[in-house]
Design an enzyme around this catalytic site. Structure first.
Site, PDB file in Angstrom:
ATOM      1  N   MET A 191      37.305  69.161  42.925  1.00 35.46           N
ATOM      2  CA  MET A 191      37.984  67.870  42.963  1.00 35.46           C
ATOM      3  C   MET A 191      37.525  67.031  41.772  1.00 35.46           C
ATOM      4  O   MET A 191      36.317  66.949  41.581  1.00 35.46           O
ATOM      5  CB  MET A 191      37.610  67.174  44.275  1.00 35.46           C
ATOM      6  CG  MET A 191      38.535  66.069  44.678  1.00 35.46           C
ATOM      7  SD  MET A 191      37.968  64.489  44.062  1.00 35.46           S
ATOM      8  CE  MET A 191      36.336  64.377  44.757  1.00 35.46           C
ATOM      9  N   PRO A 192      38.391  66.496  41.004  1.00 32.79           N
ATOM     10  CA  PRO A 192      39.833  66.452  41.223  1.00 32.79           C
ATOM     11  C   PRO A 192      40.528  67.805  41.061  1.00 32.79           C
ATOM     12  O   PRO A 192      39.972  68.744  40.496  1.00 32.79           O
ATOM     13  CB  PRO A 192      40.303  65.479  40.141  1.00 32.79           C
ATOM     14  CG  PRO A 192      39.298  65.605  39.048  1.00 32.79           C
ATOM     15  CD  PRO A 192      37.999  65.815  39.756  1.00 32.79           C
ATOM     16  N   LEU A 193      41.765  67.831  41.575  1.00 36.14           N
ATOM     17  CA  LEU A 193      42.676  68.964  41.366  1.00 36.14           C
ATOM     18  C   LEU A 193      43.697  68.531  40.327  1.00 36.14           C
ATOM     19  O   LEU A 193      44.333  67.489  40.482  1.00 36.14           O
ATOM     20  CB  LEU A 193      43.365  69.294  42.690  1.00 36.14           C
ATOM     21  CG  LEU A 193      44.534  70.286  42.650  1.00 36.14           C
ATOM     22  CD1 LEU A 193      44.078  71.674  42.232  1.00 36.14           C
ATOM     23  CD2 LEU A 193      45.202  70.350  44.024  1.00 36.14           C
TER      24      LEU A 193
END
Lengths: 129, 129, 129
Positions: free
Chosen positions: B1-3
């Site tokens: 994360m983030p994606l």
């Protein structure tokens, strides 16, 4: 609703994909208590090198079977989401042989007015749903 | 994360894509101070005509090299996001020759319970992360 | 902004896709009163079996022409979104022969700082937009 996007590498057969989607939908129905036909699934298959999925330092490696499930949904409680993660991972393991480290999920939340299921209407606003 | 989702036109080599993803991940790590293995990237290559990216009247044209980066993330400050835009655009320019007008970014925010990185667990909720 | 993703099955010609994107953009401009060049569209075509779209029990079936439009946008009122659903469905019907039950829409909302249209800048924050 929810709408689920599945991203995975090429290589599964049509039947394997169908089984995977069926298993995932069972998890949706059980975790969120939605109707059986509340099913919206989109699969995108990728060539090697188009998905890089690591572990945030948790200490594991993923295989080429790894799947990202991105769920777009109206609000669900954290408990329901955690149930979903558990159920999804278990069912994908039992039914499709996907290893638990190969199931990644990310959820995004929207609102009742954010859905039109057809006919140009927002069925959660019109009272149809 | 983030994606991060990358949408771009077909035509880059595997090596060019790898360099692009490496450069983008450097920007993520620098802007958000996340661990090096907090890396989740998905690329979708499109045929011509499948991406239309204009300029909201800002007064520029994009080339066929244009990239859309869509980031799904838990909350980040506006300042961090703006750092990310700057770093990403600079690195894609220096490392991959992408012109600054060809880098478009859109962010979507979710919450700690919205992530399962594997094993059916929500690692931000269990204390693992 | 907004950014629209279109998911549909393979089989439309380039011209049909272009007409579809033009019609959808007209609906965006009319419903949200955005500039004509506020146009950001990405199409992903899928093989059969990669999209499962049911009806939440509303009582209809979709055809192989079904389209999912996912819109990522800064805040819009529920009324504007409902206008968009109506306009989009009507225009896709009139211009592309898409049946009303084959148009599904889902919206996701973000904020002003969540957009960089190029040059590494967040144009809604810099005053450029």
């Amino acid at each position: 609703m929810p709408l689920l996007r599945f991203d995975l590498l090429e290589g599964r057969t049509d039947l394997e994909l169908q089984t995977l989607l069926d298993a995932a939908h069972e998890a949706v129905v059980e975790a969120f208590a939605v109707p059986a036909r509340d099913r919206y699934q989109i699969v995108t298959e990728h060539k090697p090198g188009r998905m890089i999925l690591q572990d945030t330092g948790l200490g594991f490696e993923r295989s080429a079977d790894a799947i990202v499930v991105q769920m777009f949904t109206s609000p669900r409680t954290p408990e329901m989401k955690q149930d979903f993660y558990r159920l999804l991972t278990r069912k994908l393991g039992e039914r499709c042989g996907v290893a638990p480290e190969d199931v990644m999920v990310s959820c995004m939340t929207n609102a009742r007015e954010d859905w039109s299921f057809g006919f140009g209407r927002a069925q959660f606003m019109t009272g149809e749903l």
